[in-house]
Design a protein around this motif. Sequence first.
Motif, PDB file in Angstrom:
ATOM      1  N   GLU A   1       0.681  12.718  -9.234  1.00  0.00           N
ATOM      2  CA  GLU A   1       0.003  13.941  -8.820  1.00  0.00           C
ATOM      3  C   GLU A   1      -1.411  13.714  -8.299  1.00  0.00           C
ATOM      4  O   GLU A   1      -2.279  14.570  -8.410  1.00  0.00           O
ATOM      5  CB  GLU A   1       0.012  14.973  -9.955  1.00  0.00           C
ATOM      6  N   GLN A   2      -1.651  12.572  -7.712  1.00  0.00           N
ATOM      7  CA  GLN A   2      -2.917  12.292  -7.032  1.00  0.00           C
ATOM      8  C   GLN A   2      -2.651  12.397  -5.531  1.00  0.00           C
ATOM      9  O   GLN A   2      -2.617  11.406  -4.815  1.00  0.00           O
ATOM     10  CB  GLN A   2      -3.434  10.908  -7.424  1.00  0.00           C
ATOM     11  N   TYR A   3      -2.480  13.624  -5.082  1.00  0.00           N
ATOM     12  CA  TYR A   3      -1.964  13.880  -3.740  1.00  0.00           C
ATOM     13  C   TYR A   3      -2.910  13.452  -2.624  1.00  0.00           C
ATOM     14  O   TYR A   3      -2.473  12.913  -1.614  1.00  0.00           O
ATOM     15  CB  TYR A   3      -1.592  15.354  -3.596  1.00  0.00           C
ATOM     16  N   ALA A   4      -4.188  13.695  -2.786  1.00  0.00           N
ATOM     17  CA  ALA A   4      -5.135  13.360  -1.716  1.00  0.00           C
ATOM     18  C   ALA A   4      -5.209  11.849  -1.512  1.00  0.00           C
ATOM     19  O   ALA A   4      -5.146  11.366  -0.371  1.00  0.00           O
ATOM     20  CB  ALA A   4      -6.520  13.920  -2.040  1.00  0.00           C
ATOM     21  N   ALA A   5      -5.316  11.099  -2.601  1.00  0.00           N
ATOM     22  CA  ALA A   5      -5.371   9.638  -2.491  1.00  0.00           C
ATOM     23  C   ALA A   5      -4.059   9.090  -1.948  1.00  0.00           C
ATOM     24  O   ALA A   5      -4.048   8.166  -1.129  1.00  0.00           O
ATOM     25  CB  ALA A   5      -5.687   9.017  -3.846  1.00  0.00           C
TER      26      ALA A   5
ATOM     27  N   LEU B   1      -3.930   9.707   1.809  1.00  0.00           N
ATOM     28  CA  LEU B   1      -4.820   8.792   2.519  1.00  0.00           C
ATOM     29  C   LEU B   1      -4.234   7.386   2.590  1.00  0.00           C
ATOM     30  O   LEU B   1      -4.164   6.777   3.662  1.00  0.00           O
ATOM     31  CB  LEU B   1      -6.195   8.758   1.843  1.00  0.00           C
ATOM     32  N   LEU B   2      -3.787   6.867   1.456  1.00  0.00           N
ATOM     33  CA  LEU B   2      -3.218   5.519   1.442  1.00  0.00           C
ATOM     34  C   LEU B   2      -1.927   5.452   2.253  1.00  0.00           C
ATOM     35  O   LEU B   2      -1.680   4.459   2.952  1.00  0.00           O
ATOM     36  CB  LEU B   2      -2.970   5.057   0.010  1.00  0.00           C
ATOM     37  N   GLY B   3      -1.114   6.485   2.166  1.00  0.00           N
ATOM     38  CA  GLY B   3       0.113   6.511   2.956  1.00  0.00           C
ATOM     39  C   GLY B   3      -0.168   6.535   4.452  1.00  0.00           C
ATOM     40  O   GLY B   3       0.500   5.845   5.235  1.00  0.00           O
ATOM     41  N   ALA B   4      -1.157   7.311   4.848  1.00  0.00           N
ATOM     42  CA  ALA B   4      -1.512   7.373   6.270  1.00  0.00           C
ATOM     43  C   ALA B   4      -2.045   6.031   6.766  1.00  0.00           C
ATOM     44  O   ALA B   4      -1.697   5.586   7.867  1.00  0.00           O
ATOM     45  CB  ALA B   4      -2.551   8.468   6.501  1.00  0.00           C
TER      46      ALA B   4
ATOM     47  N   LEU C   1       0.828  -1.198   0.000  1.00  0.00           N
ATOM     48  CA  LEU C   1       0.000   0.000   0.000  1.00  0.00           C
ATOM     49  C   LEU C   1       0.869   1.257   0.000  1.00  0.00           C
ATOM     50  O   LEU C   1       0.540   2.243  -0.668  1.00  0.00           O
ATOM     51  CB  LEU C   1      -0.932  -0.007   1.212  1.00  0.00           C
ATOM     52  N   ALA C   2       1.989   1.228   0.692  1.00  0.00           N
ATOM     53  CA  ALA C   2       2.902   2.370   0.697  1.00  0.00           C
ATOM     54  C   ALA C   2       3.501   2.582  -0.693  1.00  0.00           C
ATOM     55  O   ALA C   2       3.663   3.730  -1.135  1.00  0.00           O
ATOM     56  CB  ALA C   2       4.007   2.161   1.734  1.00  0.00           C
ATOM     57  N   VAL C   3       3.805   1.523  -1.397  1.00  0.00           N
ATOM     58  CA  VAL C   3       4.322   1.635  -2.765  1.00  0.00           C
ATOM     59  C   VAL C   3       3.252   2.243  -3.676  1.00  0.00           C
ATOM     60  O   VAL C   3       3.538   3.120  -4.499  1.00  0.00           O
ATOM     61  CB  VAL C   3       4.790   0.261  -3.292  1.00  0.00           C
TER      62      VAL C   3
ATOM     63  N   TYR D   1       3.047   5.878  -3.006  1.00  0.00           N
ATOM     64  CA  TYR D   1       4.174   6.593  -3.625  1.00  0.00           C
ATOM     65  C   TYR D   1       3.903   6.866  -5.100  1.00  0.00           C
ATOM     66  O   TYR D   1       4.105   7.988  -5.585  1.00  0.00           O
ATOM     67  CB  TYR D   1       5.468   5.796  -3.455  1.00  0.00           C
ATOM     68  N   TYR D   2       3.446   5.853  -5.818  1.00  0.00           N
ATOM     69  CA  TYR D   2       3.196   6.045  -7.243  1.00  0.00           C
ATOM     70  C   TYR D   2       1.987   6.940  -7.501  1.00  0.00           C
ATOM     71  O   TYR D   2       1.943   7.639  -8.515  1.00  0.00           O
ATOM     72  CB  TYR D   2       3.064   4.705  -7.967  1.00  0.00           C
TER      73      TYR D   2
END
Length: 133
Positions: free
Chosen positions: A94-98, A101-104, A83-85, A88-89
């Motif tokens: 440039e899908q910053y919000a998603a 969320l996924l990074g958090a 999920l972290a990978v 990152y992608y």
Amino acid sequence: MSSRPFTIVIAAALQALLGLAAVLGGLYSLYSAVIGQVNDVMSAIPLAAAGLGVGALLVFVARGLWQLNDWARTPVFLTQLFLAVIAYYMFTGEQYAAAALLGAVAVAAGAAVLSPPSTAVLFPAAQEPRKKR
């Protein structure tokens, strides 16, 4: 009072939510293929099957963690690495919000499953002091 620490509850809940999201994605892909909304039905059907299968597997692992099975810790953590990978992608796309969320979710669930309370409950024998020989 339950012997289940809050960190296990958090990790299992986040894992189950990821599984449910994968199932919903698979169902959406199947629905889109059935109503003819996709360009290539031959790729939409396997995508739907993969989404449903992976989602079911993620929910199964979340259930294993909820039941305090030690085998569930590794698949939960590996899910968070993947999920972290993906986060990152998504960030580089440039899908910053998603991505945020996924990074958090990845950081929170990974930290919860690796935390000392989770380790103590899942692996009680490892916490006992070793005898000197």
